[in-house]
Design a protein around this motif. Structure first.
Motif, PDB file in Angstrom:
ATOM      1  N   TYR A 163      32.803  32.166  36.733  1.00 59.74           N
ATOM      2  CA  TYR A 163      34.041  32.703  36.184  1.00 59.74           C
ATOM      3  C   TYR A 163      35.260  31.910  36.673  1.00 59.74           C
ATOM      4  O   TYR A 163      36.127  31.528  35.873  1.00 59.74           O
ATOM      5  N   PHE A 164      35.302  31.627  37.971  1.00 61.15           N
ATOM      6  CA  PHE A 164      36.462  30.905  38.533  1.00 61.15           C
ATOM      7  C   PHE A 164      36.602  29.517  37.895  1.00 61.15           C
ATOM      8  O   PHE A 164      37.713  29.053  37.631  1.00 61.15           O
ATOM      9  N   ILE A 212      38.491  26.407  44.494  1.00 60.50           N
ATOM     10  CA  ILE A 212      37.795  27.656  44.837  1.00 60.50           C
ATOM     11  C   ILE A 212      37.571  27.638  46.342  1.00 60.50           C
ATOM     12  O   ILE A 212      37.061  26.654  46.887  1.00 60.50           O
ATOM     13  N   ASN A 236      39.282  40.518  34.703  1.00 64.45           N
ATOM     14  CA  ASN A 236      39.602  39.409  35.599  1.00 64.45           C
ATOM     15  C   ASN A 236      38.783  39.490  36.885  1.00 64.45           C
ATOM     16  O   ASN A 236      38.165  40.511  37.155  1.00 64.45           O
ATOM     17  N   SER A 278      44.839  29.601  44.522  1.00 63.58           N
ATOM     18  CA  SER A 278      43.443  29.184  44.362  1.00 63.58           C
ATOM     19  C   SER A 278      42.883  29.720  43.047  1.00 63.58           C
ATOM     20  O   SER A 278      43.374  30.706  42.495  1.00 63.58           O
ATOM     21  N   ALA A 279      41.799  29.064  42.585  1.00 58.39           N
ATOM     22  CA  ALA A 279      41.147  29.528  41.356  1.00 58.39           C
ATOM     23  C   ALA A 279      40.242  30.724  41.636  1.00 58.39           C
ATOM     24  O   ALA A 279      39.795  31.407  40.707  1.00 58.39           O
ATOM     25  N   GLY A 280      39.980  30.974  42.907  1.00 63.36           N
ATOM     26  CA  GLY A 280      39.149  32.119  43.285  1.00 63.36           C
ATOM     27  C   GLY A 280      38.783  32.023  44.751  1.00 63.36           C
ATOM     28  O   GLY A 280      38.821  30.938  45.343  1.00 63.36           O
ATOM     29  N   LYS A 281      38.460  33.166  45.332  1.00 63.48           N
ATOM     30  CA  LYS A 281      38.116  33.206  46.753  1.00 63.48           C
ATOM     31  C   LYS A 281      36.803  33.953  46.945  1.00 63.48           C
ATOM     32  O   LYS A 281      36.610  35.026  46.361  1.00 63.48           O
ATOM     33  N   ASP A 320      39.383  37.709  41.026  1.00 58.41           N
ATOM     34  CA  ASP A 320      40.016  36.720  41.907  1.00 58.41           C
ATOM     35  C   ASP A 320      39.315  36.595  43.258  1.00 58.41           C
ATOM     36  O   ASP A 320      39.367  35.549  43.890  1.00 58.41           O
ATOM     37  N   GLN A 359      45.704  41.138  42.171  1.00 58.61           N
ATOM     38  CA  GLN A 359      44.432  40.409  42.094  1.00 58.61           C
ATOM     39  C   GLN A 359      43.290  41.406  41.916  1.00 58.61           C
ATOM     40  O   GLN A 359      43.427  42.586  42.232  1.00 58.61           O
ATOM     41  N   ARG A 400      38.028  29.968  34.430  1.00 60.29           N
ATOM     42  CA  ARG A 400      39.364  30.561  34.402  1.00 60.29           C
ATOM     43  C   ARG A 400      40.428  29.659  35.055  1.00 60.29           C
ATOM     44  O   ARG A 400      41.553  29.533  34.575  1.00 60.29           O
TER      45      ARG A 400
END
Ligand code: NAD
Length: 266
Positions: A129-130, A187, A84, A142-145, A86, A7, A133
């Motif tokens: 971005y999340f 997210i 990227n 998850s799509a992002g944290k 994450d 990540q 993406r």
């Protein structure tokens, strides 16, 4: 199995204290890390070196989190370098202490700008971005944290520090509202609220014997925290181990929020 393997993470204010250790711990658990610094390039290079020495990947990225243009550039550098993102750890924070009658507008605005506006600007870029993406299978559920570095002073009032406690109180509702807004897009947004952690921000207190003794009376667990205590929790929150944890604050404070004044109080 490493907790955040492959990540990409961006940690703001990562040239010292808690941010530096968080960057190192995320890298140790397999993340590639953008190490944001404001002016302390040496501190950022130091953590990048330590990460490289354990076979991890990291690079230093300058930027003032309270400056919109800097924040856009900083995120672009992360995308250019690792393609990227994450995990965002929005950690940068400052104090400019004074009783209200002596607090200048500059003291007020500088703290709000770094601690609260900085968190808004960085989390906005991350969410943009999340959303675009989405979830990447095999990387994270998850799509992002997003993890905000709050403080026990999101809850405990702090005389002489109204700008700081207001910034952290504001950060709490930023975190909760943002989590409510983005949870259905997978997210995850949470905060970590440290108590008294030994870092440069409070060294005038823990390096002074009397002040340290007074501080220890406020901590039921009877020791000051170390940046590692906080970093362990941040890594867990950034990983799929905490997938169902959304919109909450984890206090890492040795019990400081437990009203220790009531111990042995009849
Ligand atoms: P620190 O002073 O070592 O770290 C703060 C970092 O933020 C520094 O690296 C600094 O360069 C960076 N920074 C300051 N202004 C910036 C800006 N405009 N843009 C980018 N970076 C900037 O102190 P710390 O204790 O590691 O603090 C980290 C976070 O933890 C802060 O948000 C602080 O409020 C929070 N916190 C710390 C404690 C504690 O006891 N140490 C307790 C509660 C919360």
């Amino acid at each position: 199995m490493k907790l955040v393997k492959d990540q990409v993470a961006l940690v703001t204010g990562a040239s010292s204290g808690i941010g530096k250790t968080v960057a190192y711990y995320l890298a140790k658990e397999g993340a590639k890390v953008g190490v944001n610094y404001y002016s302390d390039e040496e501190g950022a290079n130091d953590v990048v070196k330590k990460i490289t020495e354990i076979g991890g990947e990291a690079f230093p990225v300058q930027g003032d989190v309270g400056n919109e243009e800097d924040v856009l550039k900083m995120f672009n550098k992360v995308y250019e370098t690792y393609g990227n993102l994450d995990i965002l750890v929005s950690n940068a924070g400052i104090q400019r202490d004074a009783p209200i009658e002596k607090m200048t507008l500059k003291d007020w605005e500088t703290v709000i700008r770094t601690n609260l506006t900085g968190a808004f600007l960085c989390s906005r870029q991350a969410v943009q971005y999340f959303l675009k993406r989405g979830v990447v299978k095999g990387i994270s559920k998850s799509a992002g944290k997003i993890i905000f570095m709050s403080s026990v002073h999101q809850e405990i009032p702090w005389a002489g520090h109204i700008n700081y406690s207001a910034s952290k109180g504001g950060l709490t509702e930023l975190m909760r509202s943002l989590s409510q807004e983005t949870a259905n897009k997978l997210i995850r947004v949470n905060s970590v609220a440290p108590g008294a952690i030994k870092t440069p921000i409070n060294e005038d207190v823990w390096k002074d014997k009397e002040k340290k003794e007074h501080l220890l009376k406020l901590i039921p667990y009877n020791r000051l925290g170390e940046p590692e205590d906080v970093a362990e929790v941040v890594v867990w929150l950034a990983s799929d181990k905490s997938e169902y944890v959304n919109g909450t604050t984890i206090f890492v404070d040795g019990g400081m929020t437990l009203y220790p004044g009531f111990i042995n109080n009849g």
